[in-house]
Design an enzyme around this catalytic site. Structure first.
Site, short mmCIF file in Angstrom:
data_model
loop_
_atom_site.label_atom_id
_atom_site.label_comp_id
_atom_site.label_asym_id
_atom_site.label_seq_id
_atom_site.Cartn_x
_atom_site.Cartn_y
_atom_site.Cartn_z
CD GLU A 119 -8.70 -4.30 0.51
OE1 GLU A 119 -9.20 -4.22 1.64
OE2 GLU A 119 -7.87 -5.18 0.19
CG ASP A 156 -3.55 9.78 0.94
OD1 ASP A 156 -3.31 9.42 -0.22
OD2 ASP A 156 -3.97 10.91 1.24
CD1 TRP A 171 -19.19 -4.89 6.95
CD2 TRP A 171 -16.98 -4.88 6.63
NE1 TRP A 171 -18.60 -5.60 7.98
CE2 TRP A 171 -17.26 -5.61 7.81
CE3 TRP A 171 -15.65 -4.75 6.22
CZ2 TRP A 171 -16.28 -6.19 8.59
CZ3 TRP A 171 -14.66 -5.33 7.00
CH2 TRP A 171 -14.98 -6.03 8.16
CG ASN A 189 -13.38 -1.58 7.91
OD1 ASN A 189 -13.33 -1.06 9.02
ND2 ASN A 189 -12.59 -2.58 7.56
CB ALA A 190 -13.08 3.98 9.42
CB ILE A 191 -9.23 0.63 6.59
CG1 ILE A 191 -9.86 -0.20 5.47
CG2 ILE A 191 -9.59 0.06 7.95
CD1 ILE A 191 -9.27 -1.59 5.37
CG ASP A 223 -1.71 -1.26 1.39
OD1 ASP A 223 -2.23 -1.77 0.38
OD2 ASP A 223 -1.80 -1.77 2.53
N GLY A 269 -10.31 -8.46 9.17
CA GLY A 269 -11.67 -8.97 9.28
C GLY A 269 -12.58 -8.17 10.19
CB SER A 293 -11.76 -2.12 3.31
OG SER A 293 -11.44 -3.48 3.23
#
Length: 341
Positions: A229, A118, A193, A171-173, A60, A136, A191
């Site tokens: 994601e 980022d 969900w 999801n907060a990623i 990433d 997960g 990501s």
């Protein structure tokens, strides 16, 4: 972003030149290859990454050019640990962004190890967004820090920007900051969900805008058990382009990641792929996928440099025991769509 070239560095364009391919043995095979190269998303249309050396085992990656002309790259995990390059070819380890991880990280990551940072330069300083979670789980948070130089050890953490719980449907990623032509700040993230989301940020704090709490859904897979994601949002010409990583990461040569894109006339969508399919319903035109030794390219970011736009990503090297490896390709725009080369 600073556009000066270090006087001691090699030309970035030259460093990414790919070796010439050997001619195919038969005219029919050559014609077939030429036809396949015209098909968007075909494996034969995917070029190899440009040459990079040094400490390049990363996931990433997000990269920015510093005021002194060097490149700095922040990847997932352990600080996160920066890599620095003078020529965009050779990268060396430069230490952790946060030598002492903030204590609040432990609420979301027992190892206090941030994911998918980022990095960008906005308003005269550097901004680092990052995520905290465990595999997960949607008990996750995105944090933000600022620095005057972008170098490890100079970051001031400002705490959480956005968080989700085990009861959340998203999801907060994987955050990505985007600033539009009107100066509005947006953060795209998400990501699995229910997919990729966008919120508006306050430029004075870098956190969610107090006057606009709208949560936009911009991309999703159906069924939701299919992965999506790592969003990246950029504007080129009159369109906003949303890059995402589809399918499965982090399984070595069994990884199925691919990088896909859609475009819109608004930073909040709807985004549609080249065939017109909405990215909220499985849409996404292939930009880069598994080919040759390059397995599961994804976790991408997009950077504008002196010689053009760069697609910066990781992949698993089939010829090196599936090691996670930095990939960098130049990217041009043909007919309003990105093409790596």
């Amino acid at each position: 972003m600073n556009s000066r070239t270090s006087p001691h560095s090699a030309s970035p364009r030259m460093s990414l030149r790919l070796p010439a391919r050997r001619p195919l043995p038969a005219l029919a095979a050559a014609l077939l290859g030429a036809l396949m190269a015209l098909v968007p998303g075909s494996a034969s249309a995917c070029p190899g990454p440009g040459r990079v050396t040094g400490d390049i085992s990363v996931h990433d990656p997000s990269m920015v050019r510093l005021d002194d002309g060097r490149y700095i790259l922040y990847p997932t995990h352990n600080g996160p640990q920066a890599r620095v390059s003078t020529d965009r070819v050779h990268f060396t380890h430069a230490g952790a962004a946060f030598p002492s991880p903030p204590s609040w990280w432990g609420r979301y990551s027992p190892e206090r190890s941030p994911w998918a940072p980022d990095v960008s330069r906005q308003g005269g300083r550097y901004w680092l967004y990052y995520s905290l979670s465990t595999f997960g789980s949607s008990h996750s948070a995105i944090g933000v820090a600022t620095s005057p130089s972008g170098l490890p050890g100079t970051w001031t953490d400002h705490g959480p920007v956005y968080a989700t719980t085990t009861g959340s449907d998203h999801n907060a990623i994987d955050p990505n900051l985007f600033v539009d032509d009107d100066g509005k700040w947006w953060m795209t993230f998400g990501s699995w969900w229910t997919g990729i989301k966008t919120i508006r940020l306050d430029p004075s704090t870098g956190k969610q805008h107090p006057g606009d709490r709208t949560l936009y859904s911009v991309a999703a897979r159906n069924p939701t058990s299919n992965g999506i994601e790592g969003p990246t949002l950029v504007k080129r010409g009159g369109h906003y382009y949303l890059f995402t990583s589809f399918d499965k990461c982090c399984a070595g040569t069994d990884s199925t990641y691919s990088i896909r894109v859609g475009r819109s006339t608004s930073p909040t969508g709807p985004f549609r792929d080249r065939s017109g399919r909405d990215m909220r319903d499985n849409g996404g035109t292939v930009v880069l996928e598994t080919h040759g030794r390059v397995v599961g390219p994804g976790g991408q970011s997009v950077m504008s440099d002196v010689d053009g736009d760069l697609l910066v990503y990781h992949y698993y090297d089939r010829d090196n025991n599936g090691s996670p490896t930095l990939g960098i390709n130049l990217m041009r725009w043909e007919g309003g769509w990105p093409v790596v080369y």
